[in-house]
Design an enzyme around this catalytic site. Structure first.
Site, mmCIF file in Angstrom:
data_model
loop_
_atom_site.group_PDB
_atom_site.id
_atom_site.type_symbol
_atom_site.label_atom_id
_atom_site.label_comp_id
_atom_site.label_asym_id
_atom_site.label_seq_id
_atom_site.Cartn_x
_atom_site.Cartn_y
_atom_site.Cartn_z
ATOM 1 N NE ARG A 136 -3.814 -2.179 2.400
ATOM 2 C CZ ARG A 136 -3.615 -3.384 2.935
ATOM 3 N NH1 ARG A 136 -2.465 -3.686 3.491
ATOM 4 N NH2 ARG A 136 -4.576 -4.295 2.899
ATOM 5 C CG ASP A 157 -6.986 -4.059 8.066
ATOM 6 O OD1 ASP A 157 -5.944 -4.321 7.472
ATOM 7 O OD2 ASP A 157 -7.688 -3.054 7.798
ATOM 8 N NE ARG A 177 -9.813 -8.352 4.223
ATOM 9 C CZ ARG A 177 -9.170 -7.501 3.411
ATOM 10 N NH1 ARG A 177 -8.075 -6.889 3.824
ATOM 11 N NH2 ARG A 177 -9.626 -7.286 2.192
ATOM 12 C CG HIS A 203 -5.557 -0.359 5.757
ATOM 13 N ND1 HIS A 203 -6.104 -1.602 5.922
ATOM 14 C CD2 HIS A 203 -5.670 -0.083 4.435
ATOM 15 C CE1 HIS A 203 -6.547 -2.056 4.761
ATOM 16 N NE2 HIS A 203 -6.284 -1.156 3.838
#
Ligand code: 6V0
Length: 320
Positions: free
Chosen positions: A95, A155, A158, A182
């Protein structure tokens, strides 16, 4: 419907960037029934128009709603403006590697929002989300509480999902957070994790699992690497984040004061400042009300510092 701040239409949302994430978010928002007006904005005007047409054909099957492609001025009175514009990760790309491309895109988007005298909440989703939320704070001059990064909401979902699967329990009864960046330096805050008030390790033992260390490493790694795995298989991730966007909008619109791990500016919490990262925060009509200082152990605190330092290093290379 207008609120007491007559510059904001509480029934209106705007989505800037109508690629995979923007269109999936628009679709989730349309189905939620939360808004009666939605404007889609993209440099690729055909894309925005095509998505608006496609999604609006669900109106007779759902409920009345005005959905159209538009310009920044159309977003000026939106209650929430969601930014999903920018390049996504390619297989294997981190990212943070997206940073220069997407900060450049934000430098073109944020001034256009500023020109509208926007009074609502800005929700940043594009990656790297913590750096881009920081960028939006610096460039917009909006009060910090009104700039929210989607952070580690996905996240955390998840993590809860995997724990629910592992333990054979409804993932909504799992209370656990991913905090920090993140991205690759994110932290599973195991020391505060519990299942309906029962400490996570005690609950694991109730379900016949005793190898805590191995399981925690395996699950946290799987959560951290989930985006890479999905991108490897289907080139992009969008449904999970779209549902996270819907959840954050719901907390704002309904003034739920829900505790969500969104990203915001740190001001000395855990000794960290002048960087944006995710901590559980109370989210309601004014955006972020306050952070919730969950207990972290020494190891988690050290990792949180490392996460903050990794983000600060990236910020130090940027010019605003
Ligand atoms: P995409 O499908 O390439 O869509 C990006 C869209 O942005 C395209 O339609 C572009 O035309 C548009 N765009 C580019 N520049 C501008 C601009 N200046 N103004 C308006 N629109 C512009 O990418 P995708 O939708 O897959 O991903 C979008 C962003 O979301 C990426 O940065 C991803 O990394 C990020 N994600 C963030 C997640 C999170 O948890 N926060 C999760 C998944 C993806």
């Amino acid at each position: 419907m207008k609120n007491s701040n007559c510059d904001v239409n509480l029934r209106k949302v705007a989505v800037i960037g109508c690629g995979f994430v923007g269109s999936a978010s628009a679709f989730a928002l349309m189905q939620s029934g939360m808004f009666s007006e939605m404007v889609l904005i993209d440099v690729d005007k055909d894309r925005a128009e095509g998505e608006a047409l496609d999604i609006s054909h669900g109106v007779p099957l759902n409920r009345p709603m005005k959905i159209y492609s538009g310009e920044y001025k159309d977003a000026s009175d939106a209650a929430i403006v969601i930014i999903t514009a920018g390049a996504g990760q390619k297989p294997g790309e981190t990212r943070l590697e997206l940073v220069h491309k997407n900060v450049g895109i934000f430098k073109s988007i944020i001034p256009q929002i500023n020109e509208c005298n926007f009074k609502g909440i800005l929700l940043i989703v594009s990656n790297p989300v913590d750096i881009l939320t920081y960028t939006a704070i610096k460039l917009s001059g909006l009060p910090e509480n009104r700039i929210i990064g989607s952070g580690t909401v996905l996240d955390t979902a998840r993590l809860k999902y995997q724990l629910g699967q592992h333990l054979g329990v409804d993932s909504r009864s799992v209370h656990a957070f991913i905090i920090g960046e993140h991205g690759d330096s994110e932290i599973a805050a195991w020391s505060s994790a519990n299942v309906s008030g029962i400490p996570i390790n005690s609950f694991c033992e109730m379900r016949g699992y005793f190898n805590h260390e191995e399981a925690m490493i395996r699950i946290a790694d799987s959560v951290k690497n989930m985006a890479y795995e999905i991108i490897e298989k289907k080139k992009a991730t969008y449904y999970g984040i779209a549902m996270s966007v819907k959840r954050i909008c719901e907390a704002i619109l309904r003034d739920e004061k829900s505790i969500l791990p969104v990203s915001s500016m740190m001001h000395g919490e855990y000794g960290i400042e002048n960087v944006v990262l995710s901590m559980p925060s109370i989210v309601g009509k004014d955006g972020i009300e306050t952070k919730v200082p969950i207990t972290v152990n020494e190891n988690e605190c050290t990792h949180l510092m490392k996460s903050a330092n990794a983000l600060k290093e990236v910020i130090s290379e940027l010019e605003f």
